[in-house]
Write an enzyme that holds these catalytic residues in place. Structure first.
Site, PDB file in Angstrom:
ATOM      1  N   LYS A   1       5.930   1.884   3.887  1.00  0.00           N
ATOM      2  CA  LYS A   1       7.105   1.094   4.292  1.00  0.00           C
ATOM      3  C   LYS A   1       7.541   0.049   3.268  1.00  0.00           C
ATOM      4  O   LYS A   1       8.287  -0.886   3.583  1.00  0.00           O
ATOM      5  CB  LYS A   1       6.911   0.407   5.670  1.00  0.00           C
ATOM      6  CG  LYS A   1       6.405   1.307   6.768  1.00  0.00           C
ATOM      7  CD  LYS A   1       7.020   2.677   6.784  1.00  0.00           C
ATOM      8  CE  LYS A   1       8.471   2.700   7.160  1.00  0.00           C
ATOM      9  NZ  LYS A   1       9.037   4.074   6.936  1.00  0.00           N
TER      10      LYS A   1
ATOM     11  N   HIS B   1       0.152   6.845  -1.219  1.00  0.00           N
ATOM     12  CA  HIS B   1      -0.148   5.548  -0.584  1.00  0.00           C
ATOM     13  C   HIS B   1      -1.627   5.193  -0.796  1.00  0.00           C
ATOM     14  O   HIS B   1      -2.138   4.270  -0.156  1.00  0.00           O
ATOM     15  CB  HIS B   1       0.088   5.607   0.925  1.00  0.00           C
ATOM     16  CG  HIS B   1       1.520   5.786   1.340  1.00  0.00           C
ATOM     17  ND1 HIS B   1       2.557   5.091   0.774  1.00  0.00           N
ATOM     18  CD2 HIS B   1       2.076   6.560   2.305  1.00  0.00           C
ATOM     19  CE1 HIS B   1       3.699   5.442   1.374  1.00  0.00           C
ATOM     20  NE2 HIS B   1       3.430   6.334   2.291  1.00  0.00           N
TER      21      HIS B   1
ATOM     22  N   SER C   1       9.000  -2.815   9.794  1.00  0.00           N
ATOM     23  CA  SER C   1       9.390  -1.433   9.502  1.00  0.00           C
ATOM     24  C   SER C   1       8.329  -0.462  10.032  1.00  0.00           C
ATOM     25  O   SER C   1       8.641   0.552  10.660  1.00  0.00           O
ATOM     26  CB  SER C   1       9.565  -1.286   7.983  1.00  0.00           C
ATOM     27  OG  SER C   1      10.004  -0.007   7.657  1.00  0.00           O
TER      28      SER C   1
END
Ligand code: A3P
Length: 286
Positions: A44, A99, A129
């Site tokens: 995010k 990530h 988010s």
């Protein structure tokens, strides 16, 4: 959705898209190529924004590719089961996404000439988010409540663990010439300038008109309408479109619309404690 995370070297992953065997092979066997560029982020932070920008840079600002191929095929996630399949069809120079925290990133990166663009964002906005994203994405646990999820976020009790550890881990690379940091807030403030700096970092020369085109095609408004980039083509096994959309608000500072004063102060205290040994000032800190 009810499921339990499993741990790989202390990091939480969900069973659907990840496995211990795959994470081990990504860390130890994945072959990073010298001309690879990796977009590395905590979820995010603006990952897909960067994928769009780099897709357009890769094609010299021609929007045909971003208008005809879905975003996850252009820059697959190296650590997911789906991503590992998709990588096989990615043309060089590859732009790949991850990530992963620093300590479990592919070892071969560290002896390669490949480059990383690390995207950061104000963690309060990341949290907001993520709170809405976790409700629509199937490999995230459903948040019980804003308050409870905030605690989970601050304690790192979520997929990919804590934002604080992610940032602290990757900041070990901050002085390396193959590591470039850009923040979501800078992208908002000066998209053209960021695109120019990214081009310089990856060694791509584009004239002003092409930089303008890239800025136009990677804007929130254009991406939101592009079905190849807005995740409206995500399968129902991945995303529940009835609960929200991926391109949500796309703004900096939305946390002010969601946090109470007490929650914000609590967040600040945890932030200061967890980041106190890190001698880096971030863009959103002013
Ligand atoms: P919001 O939920 O705050 O709207 P990631 O790609 O890392 O999952 O991050 C997703 C966040 O980036 C979402 O934030 C999304 O709306 C925002 N985003 C995606 N593309 C963007 C763009 N072109 N401009 C601004 N924000 C964008």
């Amino acid at each position: 959705m009810a499921f339990d995370y499993f741990l790989y070297k202390g990091v939480k992953f969900s069973p659907g898209s990840y496995s211990e065997e795959l994470l081990n092979s990504v860390e130890n066997e994945f072959q990073v190529l010298d001309d690879d560029v990796y977009i590395v982020t905590y979820p995010k932070s603006g990952t897909n924004w960067l994928i769009e920008i780099l897709s357009l840079i890769k094609k010299d600002a021609d929007p045909n590719w971003v208008n005809s191929v879905v975003i996850w095929l252009r820059s697959p996630w190296i650590e997911t089961k789906e991503g590992q399949q998709q990588i096989k069809d990615v043309s060089r120079p590859r732009v790949l996404t991850s990530h992963l925290p620093f300590h479990i990133f592919p070892k071969s990166f560290f002896t390669s000439k490949a480059k990383i663009i690390y995207v950061m964002r104000n963690p309060k906005d990341i949290f907001v988010s993520l709170f809405f994203f976790a409700k629509i994405i199937c490999h995230y646990k459903d948040p019980e409540s804003f308050e409870q999820y905030l605690e989970d976020f601050l304690q790192g009790n979520i997929l990919y663990n804590s934002w604080f550890d992610h940032v602290k881990g990757w900041m070990q690379m901050k002085d390396n010439s193959n590591f470039f940091i850009v923040t979501y807030e800078e992208l908002h403030q000066d998209l053209r300038g960021c695109i120019t700096r990214i081009c310089k970092f990856i060694g791509k020369e584009l004239d002003d008109a092409k930089i303008d085109l890239i800025a136009k095609h990677s804007s929130f408004e254009v991406m939101k309408e592009n079905k190849m980039s807005n995740y409206s083509l995500g399968t129902k096994e991945f995303i529940d479109h009835t609960k929200g959309s991926f391109m949500r608000k796309g703004m900096a500072g939305d946390w002010k619309n969601h946090f109470t004063v007490a929650q914000s102060e609590h967040f600040d205290r945890v932030y200061q404690e967890k980041m106190k040994d890190l001698n880096v000032k971030f863009f959103w800190e002013g």
